[in-house]
Scaffold this motif. Structure first.
Motif, PDB file in Angstrom:
ATOM      1  N   ASP A 134      50.492 -40.813  38.236  1.00 31.67           N
ATOM      2  CA  ASP A 134      50.528 -40.194  36.907  1.00 31.67           C
ATOM      3  C   ASP A 134      51.620 -40.789  36.012  1.00 31.67           C
ATOM      4  N   ASP A 135      51.679 -40.261  34.777  1.00 34.47           N
ATOM      5  CA  ASP A 135      52.588 -40.782  33.756  1.00 34.47           C
ATOM      6  C   ASP A 135      54.056 -40.569  34.081  1.00 34.47           C
ATOM      7  N   SER A 136      54.379 -39.637  34.969  1.00 29.47           N
ATOM      8  CA  SER A 136      55.776 -39.384  35.313  1.00 29.47           C
ATOM      9  C   SER A 136      56.342 -40.473  36.230  1.00 29.47           C
ATOM     10  N   GLY A 137      55.466 -41.309  36.777  1.00 28.89           N
ATOM     11  CA  GLY A 137      55.890 -42.310  37.746  1.00 28.89           C
ATOM     12  C   GLY A 137      55.706 -41.858  39.178  1.00 28.89           C
ATOM     13  N   ASP A 138      55.308 -40.595  39.359  1.00 27.05           N
ATOM     14  CA  ASP A 138      55.099 -40.059  40.707  1.00 27.05           C
ATOM     15  C   ASP A 138      53.673 -40.313  41.185  1.00 27.05           C
ATOM     16  N   VAL A 139      53.519 -40.245  42.509  1.00 26.03           N
ATOM     17  CA  VAL A 139      52.194 -40.280  43.131  1.00 26.03           C
ATOM     18  C   VAL A 139      52.091 -39.072  44.049  1.00 26.03           C
ATOM     19  N   LYS A 140      51.055 -38.272  43.858  1.00 25.00           N
ATOM     20  CA  LYS A 140      50.822 -37.128  44.731  1.00 25.00           C
ATOM     21  C   LYS A 140      49.773 -37.515  45.778  1.00 25.00           C
ATOM     22  N   ILE A 141      50.068 -37.207  47.045  1.00 26.87           N
ATOM     23  CA  ILE A 141      49.122 -37.411  48.132  1.00 26.87           C
ATOM     24  C   ILE A 141      48.602 -36.039  48.548  1.00 26.87           C
ATOM     25  N   VAL A 142      47.292 -35.843  48.444  1.00 27.70           N
ATOM     26  CA  VAL A 142      46.650 -34.567  48.748  1.00 27.70           C
ATOM     27  C   VAL A 142      45.789 -34.723  49.992  1.00 27.70           C
ATOM     28  N   SER A 143      45.865 -33.766  50.893  1.00 32.87           N
ATOM     29  CA  SER A 143      44.962 -33.730  52.041  1.00 32.87           C
ATOM     30  C   SER A 143      43.695 -32.989  51.625  1.00 32.87           C
ATOM     31  N   THR A 144      42.570 -33.718  51.568  1.00 30.44           N
ATOM     32  CA  THR A 144      41.312 -33.078  51.197  1.00 30.44           C
ATOM     33  C   THR A 144      40.721 -32.293  52.368  1.00 30.44           C
ATOM     34  N   ILE A 145      41.269 -32.498  53.566  1.00 31.56           N
ATOM     35  CA  ILE A 145      40.813 -31.745  54.736  1.00 31.56           C
ATOM     36  C   ILE A 145      41.489 -30.376  54.775  1.00 31.56           C
ATOM     37  N   GLN A 146      42.827 -30.382  54.636  1.00 28.83           N
ATOM     38  CA  GLN A 146      43.566 -29.122  54.618  1.00 28.83           C
ATOM     39  C   GLN A 146      43.634 -28.514  53.228  1.00 28.83           C
ATOM     40  N   LYS A 147      43.214 -29.306  52.219  1.00 30.19           N
ATOM     41  CA  LYS A 147      43.177 -28.848  50.828  1.00 30.19           C
ATOM     42  C   LYS A 147      44.539 -28.359  50.344  1.00 30.19           C
ATOM     43  N   CYS A 148      45.521 -29.250  50.512  1.00 31.98           N
ATOM     44  CA  CYS A 148      46.877 -28.919  50.074  1.00 31.98           C
ATOM     45  C   CYS A 148      47.626 -30.209  49.768  1.00 31.98           C
ATOM     46  N   LEU A 149      48.750 -30.063  49.068  1.00 30.67           N
ATOM     47  CA  LEU A 149      49.607 -31.213  48.796  1.00 30.67           C
ATOM     48  C   LEU A 149      50.251 -31.687  50.090  1.00 30.67           C
ATOM     49  N   TYR A 150      50.102 -32.966  50.388  1.00 31.68           N
ATOM     50  CA  TYR A 150      50.643 -33.525  51.627  1.00 31.68           C
ATOM     51  C   TYR A 150      52.012 -34.164  51.405  1.00 31.68           C
ATOM     52  N   LYS A 151      52.145 -34.965  50.352  1.00 33.56           N
ATOM     53  CA  LYS A 151      53.407 -35.664  50.129  1.00 33.56           C
ATOM     54  C   LYS A 151      53.522 -36.045  48.651  1.00 33.56           C
ATOM     55  N   ARG A 152      54.766 -36.096  48.196  1.00 28.48           N
ATOM     56  CA  ARG A 152      55.055 -36.577  46.851  1.00 28.48           C
ATOM     57  C   ARG A 152      55.840 -37.874  46.968  1.00 28.48           C
ATOM     58  N   LEU A 153      55.317 -38.947  46.381  1.00 29.64           N
ATOM     59  CA  LEU A 153      55.986 -40.242  46.406  1.00 29.64           C
ATOM     60  C   LEU A 153      56.703 -40.427  45.069  1.00 29.64           C
ATOM     61  N   ARG A 154      58.000 -40.599  45.122  1.00 26.02           N
ATOM     62  CA  ARG A 154      58.785 -40.647  43.890  1.00 26.02           C
ATOM     63  C   ARG A 154      59.941 -41.620  44.028  1.00 26.02           C
ATOM     64  N   GLU A 155      60.524 -41.936  42.858  1.00 32.14           N
ATOM     65  CA  GLU A 155      61.749 -42.722  42.707  1.00 32.14           C
ATOM     66  C   GLU A 155      61.559 -44.223  42.904  1.00 32.14           C
ATOM     67  N   ALA A 156      60.338 -44.679  43.160  1.00 33.61           N
ATOM     68  CA  ALA A 156      60.119 -46.124  43.193  1.00 33.61           C
ATOM     69  C   ALA A 156      59.871 -46.652  41.787  1.00 33.61           C
ATOM     70  N   HIS A 157      59.195 -45.834  40.955  1.00 31.48           N
ATOM     71  CA  HIS A 157      58.858 -46.251  39.590  1.00 31.48           C
ATOM     72  C   HIS A 157      59.697 -45.474  38.579  1.00 31.48           C
ATOM     73  N   THR A 158      60.216 -46.219  37.616  1.00 35.77           N
ATOM     74  CA  THR A 158      61.036 -45.612  36.568  1.00 35.77           C
ATOM     75  C   THR A 158      60.246 -45.391  35.283  1.00 35.77           C
ATOM     76  N   SER A 159      58.975 -45.744  35.304  1.00 37.49           N
ATOM     77  CA  SER A 159      58.107 -45.534  34.152  1.00 37.49           C
ATOM     78  C   SER A 159      56.746 -45.079  34.672  1.00 37.49           C
ATOM     79  N   ILE A 160      55.741 -45.164  33.835  1.00 37.77           N
ATOM     80  CA  ILE A 160      54.389 -44.724  34.185  1.00 37.77           C
ATOM     81  C   ILE A 160      53.884 -45.443  35.435  1.00 37.77           C
ATOM     82  N   CYS A 161      53.343 -44.686  36.380  1.00 33.09           N
ATOM     83  CA  CYS A 161      52.659 -45.274  37.534  1.00 33.09           C
ATOM     84  C   CYS A 161      51.192 -45.414  37.147  1.00 33.09           C
TER      85      CYS A 161
END
Length: 320
Positions: A134-161
């Motif tokens: 997304d535009d914040s530079g973060d990446v959200k990893i969602v488990s479609t099996i458990q239907k929940c947020l699995y992990k948030r990937l952050r701080e690698a990008h300082t601008s839009i991902c």
């Protein structure tokens, strides 16, 4: 633009000397995304600013199916690996899933709202993980099996991902690119980067000819990524193609980059030498090393403006 122009259709048409087909189905606005089915040859899905998803069969003239998926523009779509009756679409900061067998009246089966800013691209892995950049530079990893947020990937990008892809032969690894000119490879099970490349660093800019005439004002933003499925040239190379804002396309040997330093032999992809800052897997340290990778730019007859999209097709690569 109100028509989806399929790259999958353009390649064979050009080879046969015919004009590319124009697929009509969207009501208004630009077509934002177009993907070809791997399970059904000739089937193409597209999404647009009209909030619609359209399915086309290149053997027929008319659109096969239109789903009014959202009341706002759709930024990205992807098929579910192994079952392409299911498709995921991002609209704003939401991700929606649909079963195309339900026809035009299909309603969202699932909705995910974990991203805080507008989503630029989504990808789904064979293990059932959904990535959203997304535009914040973060990446959200969602488990479609458990239907929940699995992990948030952050701080690698300082601008839009701007783009994200999973690496098929490494089930817990993803790769992202952003408008900070950075490329990052992640172990998303631990939420940390394995290595990163900053295309905007002075070392890489000095080693690249794309900063010359016609490109000096275009930053090396990462607009699009394509990861090979089985490896090209008989499986010898497992690579990622990178579409850049300075008009260049890089081809990175991911297995070479991910290998520990002590096991690296002479680089296998060798057309131009570049320096990259990287983090070795497992040790958390960073160092400077010389890595050779293919760098395609306008000096080789390539683009003189930003490359918006790149795709890998078996043993051949095309970009547009």
């Amino acid at each position: 633009m109100s028509e989806a122009e399929s790259a999958a259709a353009a390649v064979p048409a050009a080879a046969a000397g015919r004009k590319p087909r124009r697929l009509r189905g969207h009501k208004k606005g630009a077509v934002t995304c177009c993907v070809a089915s791997s399970a059904r040859p000739g089937v193409v899905a597209s999404a647009g600013e009209d909030g619609c998803l359209c399915w086309f069969d290149l053997r027929t003239k008319d659109v096969l199916l239109t789903i009014e998926a959202a009341n706002k523009p759709i930024s990205s779509i992807c098929f579910k690996p192994g079952n392409e009756d299911f498709v995921y679409a991002s609209a704003g900061n939401e991700i929606l899933s649909f079963d195309v067998r339900m026809g035009p009246q299909s309603k969202p089966l699932e909705t995910y709202n974990y991203n805080r800013d507008e989503i630029n691209q989504i990808a789904v892995s064979s293990k059932g993980f959904l990535a959203a950049a997304d535009d914040s530079g973060d990446v959200k990893i969602v488990s479609t099996i458990q239907k929940c947020l699995y992990k948030r990937l952050r701080e690698a990008h300082t601008s839009i991902c701007s783009t994200v892809q999973f690496i098929p032969w490494r089930p817990w690894t993803a790769i992202t690119g952003g408008l900070d000119s950075k490329l990052a490879v992640w172990d998303f099970s631990k939420g940390r980067t394995l290595f990163s490349i900053d295309n905007g660093s002075p070392e890489l800019q000095n080693g690249s000819s794309s900063g010359s005439a016609g490109q000096c004002l275009n930053p090396a933003f990462v607009h699009s990524l394509a990861v090979s499925e089985e490896g090209i040239l008989g499986g010898l190379y497992k690579v990622c193609a990178v579409a850049r804002g300075d008009g260049a396309v890089d081809v990175v040997d991911l297995e070479y980059e991910l290998a520990p330093s002590k096991s690296k032999g002479p680089p296998r992809l060798a057309t131009s030498t570049m320096s990259s800052k990287r983090t070795e897997p497992g040790d958390g340290s960073s160092n400077q090393c010389q890595v050779e990778r293919i760098h395609l730019d306008f000096t080789m007859g390539g683009h003189t403006a930003a490359v918006s999209c790149v795709s890998l097709f078996q043993a051949a690569m095309i970009h547009q």
